[in-house]
Design a protein around this motif. Sequence first.
Motif, short mmCIF file in Angstrom:
data_model
loop_
_atom_site.label_atom_id
_atom_site.label_comp_id
_atom_site.label_asym_id
_atom_site.label_seq_id
_atom_site.Cartn_x
_atom_site.Cartn_y
_atom_site.Cartn_z
N ARG A 1 0.82 -1.22 0.00
CA ARG A 1 0.00 0.00 0.00
C ARG A 1 0.86 1.27 0.00
O ARG A 1 0.35 2.37 -0.26
CB ARG A 1 -0.93 0.00 1.21
N ASP A 2 2.17 1.12 0.29
CA ASP A 2 3.08 2.27 0.25
C ASP A 2 4.08 2.18 -0.90
O ASP A 2 5.06 2.90 -0.93
CB ASP A 2 3.82 2.41 1.58
N GLN A 3 3.84 1.28 -1.87
CA GLN A 3 4.71 1.13 -3.03
C GLN A 3 4.11 1.83 -4.24
O GLN A 3 2.90 1.78 -4.46
CB GLN A 3 4.90 -0.35 -3.39
N PHE B 1 -0.81 3.02 -8.23
CA PHE B 1 -0.14 3.03 -6.94
C PHE B 1 -0.75 1.93 -6.07
O PHE B 1 -1.94 1.66 -6.14
CB PHE B 1 -0.33 4.39 -6.24
N GLY B 2 0.10 1.29 -5.25
CA GLY B 2 -0.41 0.39 -4.22
C GLY B 2 -0.77 -1.00 -4.69
O GLY B 2 -0.13 -1.56 -5.58
N ARG C 1 -3.68 -4.84 2.33
CA ARG C 1 -2.52 -4.14 2.90
C ARG C 1 -1.27 -4.42 2.05
O ARG C 1 -0.47 -3.53 1.78
CB ARG C 1 -2.33 -4.61 4.33
N SER C 2 -1.10 -5.69 1.67
CA SER C 2 0.03 -6.10 0.83
C SER C 2 -0.33 -7.42 0.18
O SER C 2 -1.28 -8.10 0.59
CB SER C 2 1.31 -6.26 1.66
#
Length: 239
Positions: free
Chosen positions: A93-95, A132-133, A152-153
């Motif tokens: 989620r932060d990639q 994104f994400g 989340r991932s």
Amino acid sequence: MAHGTVEFFNPTCPITVGADWDFQTSGPKQASSNYVNELGQHGDELRHATHGRRTSWSWTFVSNLDTGTISVPKGGLVSAGWHIDSIQIQWGRDQIKPKMTVNAHMHDDGNPHAEGSCRTYTATVAIDAVAFGVPADLGGVALAQGAVVDFRSATYTLGVTHIDEPARDGSQLAGENHDGVETLSVEFTGDATAEDYELAAGWTNDQKTTTPSNTAATTTSLNLIHHIVNDADIAAAQS
């Protein structure tokens, strides 16, 4: 004898993957061999030898796609003498984009793997690129359904069981693959129930873990597994 050199910012990648992956860096290049010995009357070594020299290496790539479907190299493929043992693709989620790690090996004595010499396995998932994400739809294998609980991932892995047979002198004679396996590990933010996701037929959910926390949100993780047939047998069945 030539001395070594001090190098900066110089990772290399000899294999070929899809054009929608940009090479980032390489992992350690590890050379190894099999050590065998014989023990004497009192349990101490009498003699030893090494055989089966091989090198293992990995490379990391990042996707450059904004639209379209993420490509996955074939498991068991041989590229530039390197046998692809496994492929792992990770979303977060932060990639910005998913990252792919390819693990491979090469034999340094005997008969190296030649291109086309081993059975290959093709990924059955087709996951769309996102800006994104983490995608909401992981190739139809896992689909986020909840209005509150969300991905989340995610980590997709394609691997093969690889068998190497040594020749009479201990060097590499031949190798082959069997039992291709896909896994998809999905992590949710929240205490997810079966109403929050949809799973594809043919995939087995062999593990579910819920982890509460006193400093963060509860997370839920699923591990999904799917065995696949090699490309040659699929083609023969369709002919």
